[in-house]
Structure formats: C-alpha cells, structure tokens
Design a protein around this motif. Structure first.
Motif: not given
Length: 139
Positions: A25-53
């Motif tokens: 779902n992440i690959r599909k969203q990243l491929h399908g849009t140029l305005r992707n701030k929201g996707i990267f906000i989600y990715i940053a939150k997911r990384l926080q869950e994995l201990g990456v700040c």
C-alpha cells in the motif's frame, strides 16, 4: 536521539525505512502521487513505532536519495558497468523493480493521456534496450 536534518541515517534506520517502504500500500501510494507529504508523515509515524525518530521531511529526503542512487546504479548495470554498486541495492531492486510504467500517448486532438502499463516481470535479457517516448502536447 538527535533529529537534525543533517544527521546520517544508521543502517538500522535505513532497514526500517525500507521495511515500511516495501509494503504494497505504501509503494502504491508513493507511485500514485506527487503531493506525498501525508504519506511521509505516515511513514515517519510508522518508523517511530519501530524506534526510529525521523520527521517526514527527513524520510522524504532519504527516500529520494535512495531512489536516485538506485536508478544511477541500475542504469550503470544496464549499460554494462557492473562495478557500480550501493548498499541496499537488492532491497531497493525488490521494491522498485515492479513499479508500473506510465506512458504518454498522443490522442487525435493533440493532447496527451497517460496510461499505466503492467511492469515487465519477465527475467532480464542480455539485450540492452532503452525506450524513449516523445509526446508533443498542446496546451
């Protein structure tokens, strides 16, 4: 953990980014849009869950840098230079190899339309092919 824009990514941080990025779902969203701030906000939150700040801007910058470096190495390999390499090449190849290809086609009225074609999932051949598509679009 320090979170400055110039802080280098550790190997563990890059692996965590790649694991999130590899989700369909992440690959599909990243491929399908140029305005992707929201996707990267989600990715940053997911990384926080994995201990990456990391914030969304850092995630987007790393994504772009990895993708650029991958394409540079891939192009070199396709041109016969197998000496060029990068860390995580095989991981990125698994993620990016199946990206759909968008092709522009000229329509009768002179305008262009984009069509998505299925990625080439057949094994690579020894032939080196470069396809260049030109489209002359009217405003």
């Amino acid at each position: 953990m320090e979170s400055g824009a110039g802080k280098h990514w550790t190997e563990e941080e890059v692996k965590a980014l790649l694991s999130v990025w590899s989700e369909k779902n992440i690959r599909k969203q990243l491929h399908g849009t140029l305005r992707n701030k929201g996707i990267f906000i989600y990715i940053a939150k997911r990384l926080q869950e994995l201990g990456v700040c990391r914030d969304w801007k850092q995630c987007r910058a790393k994504y772009k840098n990895l993708k650029y470096e991958y394409r540079t190495v891939k192009y070199a390999h396709n041109s016969g230079d197998v000496t060029k390499t990068m860390k995580f090449f095989h991981d990125l190849d698994a993620i990016l190899r199946y990206e759909p290809v968008t092709r522009l086609a000229a329509e009768e009225n002179g305008r262009c339309s984009a069509t998505e074609t299925q990625p080439n999932t057949s094994p690579p051949t020894d032939r080196k092919e470069i396809a260049i598509f030109h489209c002359h679009c009217l405003p």
